[in-house]
Design an enzyme around this catalytic site. Structure first.
Site, mmCIF file in Angstrom:
data_model
loop_
_atom_site.group_PDB
_atom_site.id
_atom_site.type_symbol
_atom_site.label_atom_id
_atom_site.label_comp_id
_atom_site.label_asym_id
_atom_site.label_seq_id
_atom_site.Cartn_x
_atom_site.Cartn_y
_atom_site.Cartn_z
ATOM 1 N N GLU A 1 -123.774 -29.874 59.060
ATOM 2 C CA GLU A 1 -125.074 -29.237 58.815
ATOM 3 C C GLU A 1 -126.035 -30.302 58.288
ATOM 4 O O GLU A 1 -125.762 -30.931 57.263
ATOM 5 C CB GLU A 1 -124.938 -28.118 57.787
ATOM 6 C CG GLU A 1 -126.245 -27.380 57.561
ATOM 7 C CD GLU A 1 -126.144 -26.293 56.491
ATOM 8 O OE1 GLU A 1 -125.598 -26.571 55.416
ATOM 9 O OE2 GLU A 1 -126.631 -25.183 56.746
ATOM 10 N N GLU A 54 -122.168 -17.053 50.944
ATOM 11 C CA GLU A 54 -123.071 -17.179 52.105
ATOM 12 C C GLU A 54 -123.368 -18.661 52.227
ATOM 13 O O GLU A 54 -124.177 -19.197 51.470
ATOM 14 C CB GLU A 54 -124.355 -16.381 51.869
ATOM 15 C CG GLU A 54 -124.154 -14.884 51.716
ATOM 16 C CD GLU A 54 -123.791 -14.188 53.018
ATOM 17 O OE1 GLU A 54 -123.807 -14.835 54.084
ATOM 18 O OE2 GLU A 54 -123.473 -12.992 52.963
ATOM 19 N N LYS A 57 -129.397 -17.382 38.781
ATOM 20 C CA LYS A 57 -129.579 -18.824 38.557
ATOM 21 C C LYS A 57 -130.243 -19.365 39.813
ATOM 22 O O LYS A 57 -129.597 -19.577 40.832
ATOM 23 C CB LYS A 57 -128.210 -19.482 38.357
ATOM 24 C CG LYS A 57 -128.221 -20.725 37.470
ATOM 25 C CD LYS A 57 -129.104 -21.870 37.959
ATOM 26 C CE LYS A 57 -128.412 -22.719 39.006
ATOM 27 N NZ LYS A 57 -129.353 -23.730 39.596
ATOM 28 N N CYS A 76 -130.291 -21.565 56.921
ATOM 29 C CA CYS A 76 -128.840 -21.646 57.141
ATOM 30 C C CYS A 76 -128.479 -21.339 58.579
ATOM 31 O O CYS A 76 -127.521 -21.886 59.114
ATOM 32 C CB CYS A 76 -128.123 -20.676 56.207
ATOM 33 S SG CYS A 76 -128.722 -18.981 56.355
HETATM 34 P P1 NAD Z 1 -126.376 -26.022 46.920
HETATM 35 O O1 NAD Z 1 -124.992 -25.583 47.208
HETATM 36 O O2 NAD Z 1 -126.632 -27.418 46.569
HETATM 37 O O3 NAD Z 1 -126.995 -25.164 45.717
HETATM 38 C C1 NAD Z 1 -127.065 -23.758 45.763
HETATM 39 C C2 NAD Z 1 -127.117 -23.229 44.344
HETATM 40 O O4 NAD Z 1 -125.886 -23.546 43.701
HETATM 41 C C3 NAD Z 1 -128.217 -23.845 43.484
HETATM 42 O O5 NAD Z 1 -128.750 -22.852 42.621
HETATM 43 C C4 NAD Z 1 -127.458 -24.882 42.663
HETATM 44 O O6 NAD Z 1 -128.068 -25.169 41.435
HETATM 45 C C5 NAD Z 1 -126.130 -24.166 42.459
HETATM 46 N N1 NAD Z 1 -124.997 -25.051 42.142
HETATM 47 C C6 NAD Z 1 -124.844 -26.368 42.443
HETATM 48 N N2 NAD Z 1 -123.656 -26.814 41.966
HETATM 49 C C7 NAD Z 1 -123.059 -25.764 41.361
HETATM 50 C C8 NAD Z 1 -121.809 -25.585 40.701
HETATM 51 N N3 NAD Z 1 -120.945 -26.584 40.553
HETATM 52 N N4 NAD Z 1 -121.508 -24.362 40.231
HETATM 53 C C9 NAD Z 1 -122.356 -23.326 40.386
HETATM 54 N N5 NAD Z 1 -123.554 -23.426 40.996
HETATM 55 C C10 NAD Z 1 -123.901 -24.635 41.480
HETATM 56 O O7 NAD Z 1 -127.225 -25.544 48.180
HETATM 57 P P2 NAD Z 1 -128.749 -25.831 48.467
HETATM 58 O O8 NAD Z 1 -128.866 -27.257 48.861
HETATM 59 O O9 NAD Z 1 -129.585 -25.286 47.362
HETATM 60 O O10 NAD Z 1 -129.013 -24.869 49.708
HETATM 61 C C11 NAD Z 1 -128.780 -25.255 51.004
HETATM 62 C C12 NAD Z 1 -127.478 -24.669 51.505
HETATM 63 O O11 NAD Z 1 -127.515 -23.242 51.377
HETATM 64 C C13 NAD Z 1 -127.277 -24.938 52.979
HETATM 65 O O12 NAD Z 1 -125.927 -25.293 53.205
HETATM 66 C C14 NAD Z 1 -127.611 -23.600 53.631
HETATM 67 O O13 NAD Z 1 -127.007 -23.396 54.884
HETATM 68 C C15 NAD Z 1 -127.092 -22.644 52.604
HETATM 69 N N6 NAD Z 1 -127.682 -21.306 52.762
HETATM 70 C C16 NAD Z 1 -126.903 -20.306 53.281
HETATM 71 C C17 NAD Z 1 -127.440 -19.043 53.501
HETATM 72 C C18 NAD Z 1 -126.605 -17.934 54.087
HETATM 73 O O14 NAD Z 1 -127.043 -16.786 54.081
HETATM 74 N N7 NAD Z 1 -125.428 -18.215 54.646
HETATM 75 C C19 NAD Z 1 -128.784 -18.800 53.180
HETATM 76 C C20 NAD Z 1 -129.551 -19.838 52.651
HETATM 77 C C21 NAD Z 1 -128.985 -21.096 52.449
#
Ligand code: NAD
Length: 475
Positions: free
Chosen positions: A374, A244, A169, A278
């Site tokens: 963050e 992650e 997804k 991240c």
């Molecule tokens: P997000 O949590 O908003 O979304 C991530 C994914 O989760 C998307 O595909 C979104 O559609 C899905 N999602 C949203 N609500 C959901 C729910 N209720 N149930 C299941 N899935 C759901 O994050 P983002 O804004 O897309 O990404 C940024 C974040 O990701 C930052 O906090 C960043 O630090 C983190 N990140 C972490 C790593 C790592 O390796 N630790 C790598 C990349 C990004």
């Protein structure tokens, strides 16, 4: 493109579509399917059927297939880099580097596919005990928007190497390379159903995937808030989850460091991908004796960075969306109202698109929100420390524990501090050092999983132990 990719076919959307925009212009460039529970169920069923056959292939064949996929992606790097740039706004050369990293993931785990050994365990005469590492079946991958294909390949490559199938997804903001990747998987020779992509909103398609009973392991990469929701949904079926999550990673600079070199590293650390990594080095902790000089060098460098549409390949692209722009901009107000000071000057930004110029806050104290939360944009929070203990104390003063950078010429100090900071990934004298072979992940709110390296394969395998009584010789 308003179709999912399920069981090797383009499956039309039943729940309507979502517009996808180019963040460099704000213009709509595609519409994708708005997946629902039924779409997710279809994808999991397809992956389930395929998993039963895939686990019977030889490990060597799995390696060959993954290597074929690596070559296929390598052959269309330009196409994928352009698509990623349009979808995310990131500079073309950065998108190119990320797609190159995807090829590396596929190659690395292709090599691991036939080396997933168990152990034999001596438990005394008359018995034989051994372990077998078996595929978990269907793996689910919920992916963020900041490095879309890179995050997908980081978890899908080890999942395939371990003999599993996948349902992905992608983030609603950036689904385009995932859909194209699913086609490439078929072109590389994988049977339909091996990698399925359901697009849609997090609260709908994402939640349905996390809550699905047919998932053997779930890899979630995204924010802490969503991570909690995903863990709750997965708890119902005791689905193992790799989380992650976010970061607020410090760069610690000691007085003996080469300040010019460090200034370059710090600026890359907090501005690369417009601060949307991240492990962005979003906090600078500097020895008080070099603090002012270092801040001067950093602001000079940061304000010289050029901004522009990803396709023009300037130093910095836009933020991913208008919503995210509002959120990041809000931290300028928050920082000023908390008493921090903006250092240096900020460059003009293009009229169109979600551009945001780098900003450096000094006089940041550990209680401030700009020191703890963050931001996920190019804003650096700077504080001074008086000694090593103070540096470590400041470094640990957030809920996150993802990356930490240490800059010093003193190797004893570097290794001592590396041992003391609470972070999953420590980089000495080179921010963003590493690569596919070294494990990456966080502590505290930054998550529980480890991606990259051989250790990542454990998340996509289940360990079976076999203990046998061996009868006495009858001859
Ligand atoms: P997000 O949590 O908003 O979304 C991530 C994914 O989760 C998307 O595909 C979104 O559609 C899905 N999602 C949203 N609500 C959901 C729910 N209720 N149930 C299941 N899935 C759901 O994050 P983002 O804004 O897309 O990404 C940024 C974040 O990701 C930052 O906090 C960043 O630090 C983190 N990140 C972490 C790593 C790592 O390796 N630790 C790598 C990349 C990004």
């Amino acid at each position: 493109m308003s179709t999912h990719h399920i069981d090797g076919a383009r499956v039309p959307s039943r729940g309507g579509t979502i517009a996808v925009e180019d963040p460099s212009t704000g213009e709509t460039i595609a519409h994708v399917a708005r997946g629902d529970t039924a779409d997710v169920d279809l994808a999991v069923q397809a992956a389930r059927r395929r998993a039963d056959g895939f686990r019977l292939t030889t490990p060597a064949d799995r390696g060959r297939l993954l290597r074929a996929l690596a070559r296929a992606l390598d052959g269309v790097r330009d196409e994928f880099a352009r698509l990623e740039t349009l979808d995310t706004g990131k500079p073309l050369s950065l998108a190119h580097a990320e797609i190159g990293g995807c090829v590396d993931y596929l190659d690395y785990y292709a090599g691991a596919a036939d080396k997933l050994h168990g152990e034999t365990i001596p438990i005394g005469p008359g018995a034989l005990a051994f372990t077998v590492r078996e595929p978990v079946g269907v793996t689910a991958h919920i992916v963020p928007w900041n490095a879309p294909l890179s995050m997908l390949c980081r978890s899908v490559a080890p999942a395939l190497a371990a003999g599993n199938t996948a349902v992905v997804k992608p983030a609603e903001q950036t689904p385009l390379t995932a859909l194209r990747f699913a086609e490439l998987v078929l072109e590389a020779g994988y049977p339909p159903g091996t990698v399925n992509v359901v697009t849609g909103l997090g609260a709908e398609a994402g939640h349905a995937l996390a809550a699905h009973p047919g998932i053997g392991s779930l890899t979630f990469t995204g924010s802490v808030t969503t991570g909690r929701a995903v863990l709750r949904a997965a708890a119902e079926h005791i689905t193992p989850v790799v989380t992650e999550l976010g970061g607020k990673s410090p760069q610690l600079v000691f007085a003996d460091a080469d300040l010019d070199e460090v200034a370059a590293q710090v600026v890359t650390g907090f501005t690369a991908n417009t601060g949307q990594y991240c492990d962005a080095g979003s906090r600078l902790l500097a020895d008080r004796r070099i603090h002012d000089e270092l801040v001067e060098r950093i602001t000079a460098r940061a304000s010289a960075l050029t901004l522009g549409p990803g396709i023009e390949d300037r130093a910095l692209g836009p933020l991913v969306s208008a919503d995210h722009h509002r959120r990041v901009s809000g931290y300028l107000e928050i920082g000023l109202s908390e008493g921090a000071r903006l250092a240096g000057t900020r460059q003009e930004v293009p009229d169109r698109g979600h551009f945001f110029a780098p900003a450096v806050f000094t006089g940041v104290t550990p209680g401030m929100r700009i020191a703890r939360e963050e931001i996920f944009g190019p804003i650096l929070a700077v504080a001074a420390f008086d000694n090593e203990d103070h540096a470590v104390e400041l470094a640990d003063a957030t809920d996150y524990g993802l990356g930490a950078g240490i800059h010093t010429r003193d190797i004893d100090r570097a290794l001592r501090v590396a041992g003391r900071v609470r972070a999953g990934y420590v980089m000495i004298n080179e921010y963003f050092a590493g690569g596919v072979a070294v494990p990456f992940g966080g502590t505290k709110f930054s998550g529980t999983g480890r991606e990259r390296g051989l250790v990542a394969l454990d998340s996509y395998l289940t360990l079976k132990t076999v203990v046998a009584r061996v009868g006495p010789s009858c001859g």
